[in-house]
Scaffold this active site. Structure first.
Site, mmCIF file in Angstrom:
data_model
loop_
_atom_site.group_PDB
_atom_site.id
_atom_site.type_symbol
_atom_site.label_atom_id
_atom_site.label_comp_id
_atom_site.label_asym_id
_atom_site.label_seq_id
_atom_site.Cartn_x
_atom_site.Cartn_y
_atom_site.Cartn_z
ATOM 1 N N CYS A 80 0.845 -1.197 0.000
ATOM 2 C CA CYS A 80 0.000 0.000 0.000
ATOM 3 C C CYS A 80 0.877 1.242 0.000
ATOM 4 C CB CYS A 80 -0.916 0.010 1.221
ATOM 5 S SG CYS A 80 -1.836 1.567 1.348
ATOM 6 N N HIS A 148 -4.092 1.184 8.206
ATOM 7 C CA HIS A 148 -4.640 0.775 6.914
ATOM 8 C C HIS A 148 -6.072 0.257 7.032
ATOM 9 C CE1 HIS A 148 -4.004 -0.805 2.763
ATOM 10 N NE2 HIS A 148 -4.866 -1.729 3.137
ATOM 11 N N ASN A 188 -13.427 9.934 -1.595
ATOM 12 C CA ASN A 188 -14.143 8.858 -2.280
ATOM 13 C C ASN A 188 -13.941 7.610 -1.441
ATOM 14 O OD1 ASN A 188 -14.600 10.554 -4.495
ATOM 15 N ND2 ASN A 188 -12.689 9.915 -5.471
ATOM 16 N N HIS A 199 -6.784 2.176 1.769
ATOM 17 C CA HIS A 199 -6.293 2.924 2.926
ATOM 18 C C HIS A 199 -7.129 4.209 3.113
ATOM 19 C CE1 HIS A 199 -2.683 3.752 5.571
ATOM 20 N NE2 HIS A 199 -3.370 4.879 5.649
ATOM 21 N N HIS A 201 -8.211 7.587 3.090
ATOM 22 C CA HIS A 201 -7.584 8.803 2.554
ATOM 23 C C HIS A 201 -8.591 9.619 1.759
ATOM 24 C CE1 HIS A 201 -7.618 6.425 -1.133
ATOM 25 N NE2 HIS A 201 -7.292 7.512 -1.823
ATOM 26 N N GLN A 203 -8.712 13.433 -0.929
ATOM 27 C CA GLN A 203 -7.948 14.148 -1.940
ATOM 28 C C GLN A 203 -8.271 15.629 -1.887
ATOM 29 O OE1 GLN A 203 -7.587 12.151 -5.900
ATOM 30 N NE2 GLN A 203 -9.105 10.752 -5.084
#
Lengths: 377, 377
Positions: A80, A148, A188, A199, A201, A203
């Protein structure tokens, strides 16, 4: 332009990756000082940026980013790129641990190379059907945690507060970037909607234009203000509070509701109770409540169905230079889940004609969310 | 309003289903006369229609059609409602066989009940954030063949010609409907994009408004015509023909190209070489070439990747009453397939902000489609 401020409470440490991309650690308050490690990978230098093409029929820019075809796609768990690095594996994050970390996307939809010219997009030549421009701007990845196996909804309110500091810092910094007109922060979530890394996260897109949906809202708000002198977003919030039946949660500083004309089976809008242009304009009290209400909204959404909820959460912030008094910061969370195991897809009407059909009654969805049993953050 | 004409060559037979919905057979030329059988099912009467809600922030109507939640979802093959009826099973089509058949959707997004008032939508009350209206209009299902196991691309040109007659008839008929402002003919293909019935079929939406994407195109075309006196669609086609590198196929009457600012990994637009408002305005020669070029475009798209292609094909026709000289009939075919086994999804940028990122170079896609080996229709 908003005033530049330092991050509020988190500790910020800036470094660079092997190919020159910026990487920024935001550590929870009280963390020991960080001495960032060097990126030990050999990475190809960045020499191409995406292209913008003008769609003359729609009146919109489209980004053609062919190099993104090669981006990392559901890698094995040991590889990852958003995990912290280990002695055996060098990820995108060189340090052996982190709280929140932000870095420039290796496969960006918009990018500014250090050597490239900067500034606003060229004007459209109206007689030319093939208008192009460099796809300048910036795309960043935001890791919420080094764990994770969790999700945003599993973070602590303290960690969300650190994340808010990171989002505020990035909004402030990108707002000073000469190529950027709008800072869009989003997450997303869910393999079913195409997320290629599991993982936790999000943007950040620094668009070199005002994106179509924000532009449409500002056009509506401008016409509304001209007609009656009031703010369209504020009146929308007031109408939802007055009606009450679609309100999911209302606090001292924030209100969450299913919008009257929801497009998606699950859709929640989260507004601050006073009009502000963007995240940096929030007070400490508003941020503290937000760190809990954001978690509560996600947990309510996840509690309604008995399977993993795919969703898109995105912050509508004011453009960085224009219409800042017209805009109204708000979060929009949408999910395509319409029943356990069933998704809504955008088919002909939505995709080709932009006309949305919602199979769920907004008032019923609001009741499900209000009644959802959750662990209070 | 376009002149009303009879269908061109197919034989049209009108009947009604048990709940009063209209069903229309279109038989290939030379078929024996049809004496339609009665629908032997007991169906609940239709008493609710969808609701339209005005999204004041976007400036668009959204259809809330909660009764669609119960629609037929991937039924077992023996219970396909689009197969012809058998002695053992009564489908939506009472006769034991058909060529092309059209009927009112049992789970419509827009519908007009016989007893309901008709006419244009109410004006928006600007100070009211909660504008509603009856979701009048019409939704029809179009079965391309009684063969459950084929696809549009497997039809004969003669059958496509019968289908064109059906589409022309429906466009003409729905254009006289007092509730309808736009007739949108489309096909959603592929389980991966949410198609709930695999039998080869398309749909027709008679919208009670001009849908957002068509409205945006007409706004652009109006401004363009005011600035230079020319038609934006015609100049778009001319620019693509002049550039050549994105043209997929060009005939005497039709041109297929990947648009300069394509939004989707696979996207083809098919324009008649002269400007016409809608399908009923086409000549016999144009229809004959269309029945072959439509098949060739689909077969090229399906030949590029080595797995089943999901796609949306939709006809942009002029509104039925307004801007008929500004519009330009064209077909748009889009696919989310970006590589074998990989789809593009609409994530935060596209879904929440309307800003599209295309990972594929339009010129490369056009070359793949031009070079595709297909069985010529």
């Amino acid at each position: 332009m908003p005033p530049l401020r330092e991050h509020r409470r988190a500790t910020k440490t800036v470094t660079h990756l092997a190919d020159g991309r910026e990487l920024i650690y935001f550590d929870d308050p009280g963390a020991p000082p960080r001495r960032p490690r060097a990126d030990r990978r050999e990475l190809p230098s960045r020499d191409t940026i995406p292209e913008l093409r003008w769609d003359a029929l729609a009146g919109e820019w489209v980004s053609v980013a062919a190099q993104r075809q090669d981006r990392t796609y559901l890698p094995p768990e040991k590889e990852c790129p958003l995990d912290a690095s280990t002695p055996e594996y060098a990820s995108e994050i060189p340090d052996p641990g982190y709280d929140v970390v932000v870095f420039e996307n290796r496969f960006p939809s918009f990018a500014t190379l250090p050597s490239a010219p900067r500034g606003p997009l060229p004007a459209i030549r109206p007689g030319d059907m093939l208008n192009r421009a460099a796809g300048r701007g910036r795309c960043e990845v935001v890791c919420f945690t080094s764990d994770h196996h969790t999700a945003f909804s599993g973070l602590s309110p303290a960690r969300v507060r650190t994340l808010l500091d990171a989002w505020i810092d990035r909004t402030e910094q990108l707002s000073t970037h000469p190529d950027i007109e709008q800072v869009f922060i989003f997450e997303n979530r869910g393999r079913e909607i195409g997320v290629t890394l599991t993982h936790p996260h999000g943007q950040i897109y620094g668009y070199p234009f005002i994106a179509p949906h924000l532009r449409a809202q500002l056009d509506q708000a401008r016409a509304y203000e001209a007609s009656c002198g009031r703010n369209l977003f504020a009146d929308t919030l007031a109408a939802e509070v007055a009606a009450g039946e679609r309100v999911v949660q209302r606090g001292e500083h924030w209100t969450a509701f299913v919008p009257f004309a929801a497009r998606w089976p699950m859709e929640v809008h989260l507004y601050p109770n006073r009009q502000v242009p963007d995240l940096p304009a929030l007070t400490e009290a508003e941020l503290d409540e937000l760190s809990r209400v954001y978690l509560a909204v996600l947990r309510r959404l996840e509690a309604v169905f008995d399977d993993t909820l795919p969703y898109i959460a995105g912050w509508h912030q004011a453009p960085v230079r224009r219409d800042r008094d017209l805009a109204y910061l708000h979060l929009q969370v949408t999910s395509t889940r319409r029943a356990p195991g069933k998704l809504k897809y955008l088919a002909g009407s939505e995709s080709a004609m932009g006309s949305f059909i919602n199979d769920m009654q907004p008032e019923e969805v609001a009741a499900l969310l209000r009644d959802a049993k959750i662990v209070e953050p």
